[in-house]
Design an enzyme around this catalytic site. Structure first.
Site, PDB file in Angstrom:
ATOM      1  N   HIS A 191       0.847  -1.213   0.000  1.00 10.79           N
ATOM      2  CA  HIS A 191       0.000   0.000   0.000  1.00 10.79           C
ATOM      3  C   HIS A 191       0.870   1.246   0.000  1.00 10.79           C
ATOM      4  CE1 HIS A 191      -3.913   2.032   1.094  1.00 10.79           C
ATOM      5  NE2 HIS A 191      -3.017   3.012   1.244  1.00 10.79           N
TER       6      HIS A 191
ATOM      7  N   HIS B 281       1.440   5.467  -1.930  1.00  8.88           N
ATOM      8  CA  HIS B 281       0.922   6.584  -2.750  1.00  8.88           C
ATOM      9  C   HIS B 281       2.094   7.224  -3.480  1.00  8.88           C
ATOM     10  CE1 HIS B 281      -3.215   6.637  -1.136  1.00  8.88           C
ATOM     11  NE2 HIS B 281      -2.613   6.055  -0.106  1.00  8.88           N
TER      12      HIS B 281
ATOM     13  N   GLN C 109      -9.862   9.436  -4.756  1.00  5.88           N
ATOM     14  CA  GLN C 109      -9.456   9.943  -3.445  1.00  5.88           C
ATOM     15  C   GLN C 109     -10.472  10.911  -2.819  1.00  5.88           C
ATOM     16  OE1 GLN C 109      -5.332  10.721  -3.216  1.00  5.88           O
ATOM     17  NE2 GLN C 109      -5.456  11.267  -1.085  1.00  5.88           N
TER      18      GLN C 109
ATOM     19  N   HIS D 119      -9.309   1.780   0.223  1.00  6.63           N
ATOM     20  CA  HIS D 119      -9.141   2.426   1.516  1.00  6.63           C
ATOM     21  C   HIS D 119     -10.472   2.222   2.225  1.00  6.63           C
ATOM     22  CE1 HIS D 119      -5.744   4.346  -0.390  1.00  6.63           C
ATOM     23  NE2 HIS D 119      -5.402   4.913   0.735  1.00  6.63           N
TER      24      HIS D 119
ATOM     25  N   GLU E  72     -10.878   4.043   7.230  1.00  3.64           N
ATOM     26  CA  GLU E  72      -9.693   4.680   7.828  1.00  3.64           C
ATOM     27  C   GLU E  72     -10.181   5.804   8.734  1.00  3.64           C
ATOM     28  OE1 GLU E  72      -6.839   6.496   5.194  1.00  3.64           O
ATOM     29  OE2 GLU E  72      -5.343   6.689   6.786  1.00  3.64           O
TER      30      GLU E  72
ATOM     31  N   ASP F  83       2.390   3.162   2.924  1.00  2.79           N
ATOM     32  CA  ASP F  83       1.384   4.213   2.711  1.00  2.79           C
ATOM     33  C   ASP F  83       2.018   5.516   2.222  1.00  2.79           C
ATOM     34  OD1 ASP F  83      -1.148   5.234   2.473  1.00  2.79           O
ATOM     35  OD2 ASP F  83      -1.591   5.327   4.603  1.00  2.79           O
TER      36      ASP F  83
HETATM   37 FE   FE2 Z   1      -3.407   5.093   1.595  1.00  2.91          FE
END
Ligand code: FE2
Length: 424
Positions: free
Chosen positions: A58, A60, A153, A211, A214, A310
């Site tokens: 995971h 970005h 997102q 996701h 979270e 992440d």
């Molecule tokens: Fe993430």
């Protein structure tokens, strides 16, 4: 038969006795206590750990290394990070995203990472980050497997063009369907987004990695919908829930029903220990929740659990080194997984388990597997986590692609500082 490479006297995560590993044509062809053969190159592991590559489940990559652009996150919160990313987005260029991503890939490869699943924001109509990372995926292929997730997102329903952009991104060759149900306007919208996105994945024959939950809100239960949709659409084994931090705060009785459902659906869980411990519990005074999902309990129920990095030096997280052993080290502490087997489980969560989630072909150290592995300055996975062991040599398809000199340690078991030359 002329061999390309033999690694002598290697212990592995699955084999405590030293073995030789023979490689030819980019594949492992033999693993045995002693291999009586010559090779073009020999590396003496001298009883140290050889592991299949680290895998980051995971990440970005569209945001990485953008720290300080256009300003720093002062509160360190998820919400200021999202706002900051929104400020940066209009100024992104394809070239700058690709340049930062390539820089990060270099770092990752040197740290022994062989594969990364990265989410890429599809809410910018220009889709320039998608273009940039598709280009980077091709460029790094000789060194690193990159898997892209189409990530709405700003919310699949909440962001007006997210659906259309997600379709375009998948048509361009993005590998996985993403989502962010807890960021939709309502719980009902969140559940509807899970359904819609799983249907898209089923139609296109793609994996899903959302996701999911979270948040510290124990009522954020989108993982339940994700598991149910996985079963309804026959997606078992192709779906992952990332973060799942609300599970930390959920009622235990509810979780006693939820975890078996996740296991039944064969939905994998991806925790991000560095980020979860930093971002969650922000509304708490004391006691302050840790926020990471229930890793030991999920593991015990047979759920495949992996860890991700992440963020590294981006709007959400100023720190990070691209080191999956850092991630495992944090997980050991946050989940209090300090038993011997528990620490080995944490090592698997940055190697074998994410490789399974990403569906990597030929991953492992058996004959027939790809000759991708890392020689560590450690005797076993636990020592590797303890010292965040130096990656003495990174091998890809039988070729050394990165080397780091051994670190002098004053805790060597023989009492003398350890120096180790991988060339023998
Ligand atoms: Fe993430």
């Amino acid at each position: 038969m002329g061999l390309d490479l033999i690694v002598r006297r290697a212990v592995t995560p699955r084999q405590a006795e030293p073995h030789d590993i023979a490689v030819t044509g980019g594949r492992i062809v033999d693993v045995a206590p002693t291999i009586d053969a010559k090779a073009a190159q020999e590396i003496d592991a001298a009883g140290r750990l050889v592991t299949p590559p680290f895998v980051d489940a995971h990440f970005h990559m569209d945001a990485t290394l953008s720290l300080g652009l256009p300003r720093f996150n002062q509160s360190g919160t998820l919400l200021e990070g999202i706002a900051l990313w929104g400020e940066l987005k209009p100024h992104l260029t394809q070239e700058a995203v690709a340049e930062r991503a390539l820089k990060y890939c270099d770092l990752a490869v040197a740290q022994g990472i062989g594969a990364i699943r990265t989410h890429v924001d599809v809410c910018d109509d220009r889709l320039l980050a998608v273009e940039a990372l598709l280009h980077v995926r091709d460029q790094v292929k000789p060194y690193l497997d990159l898997q892209l997730v189409a990530f709405p997102q700003d919310g699949f329903f909440r962001s007006p063009n997210a659906g259309a952009n997600l379709d375009r991104a998948l048509a361009m060759g993005v590998d996985v369907v993403g989502g962010i149900p807890h960021f939709e306007r309502t719980m009902a919208d969140g559940a509807a987004s899970v359904r819609a996105l799983c249907e898209i994945a089923a139609e296109r024959g793609l994996p899903v990695d959302m996701h999911c939950d979270e948040t510290d809100d124990p009522m954020s239960r989108h993982i339940e919908t994700l598991a149910a949709e996985t079963i309804r659409l026959d997606l078992q084994g192709r779906v992952a829930g990332s973060h799942l931090t609300s599970m930390h705060s959920m009622d235990n009785y509810y979780v006693s029903k939820l975890i078996p459902l996740v296991a039944e659906a064969q939905v994998a869980a991806i925790a991000n220990p560095l980020i979860n411990i930093t971002i969650q519990g922000r509304h708490d005074t004391y006691p302050k929740r840790r926020g990471m999902t229930r890793v030991p309990e999920l593991t015990a129920a047979g759920v495949t659990v992996a860890f991700g990095q992440d963020c590294v030096m981006d709007p959400w997280y100023s720190l990070g080194t691209g080191d999956m052993l850092d991630v495992a080290h944090m997980a050991v502490h946050v989940a209090q997984m300090t038993g011997r087997n528990a620490m080995r489980t944490c090592f698997d969560a940055v190697t074998y388990n994410p490789a399974q989630i990403l569906g990597l072909e030929g991953y492992g150290l058996e004959p027939g597997c790809r000759a991708d592995f890392v020689l560590l300055q450690a005797r076993d996975p636990i020592e590797a986590i303890r010292t965040r062991a130096t990656r003495l040599a990174v091998i890809r398809r039988g070729r050394v692609i990165a080397e780091t000199p051994a670190r002098i340690t004053n805790l060597a078991l023989n009492g003398r500082p350890e120096t180790f030359d991988p060339a023998g």
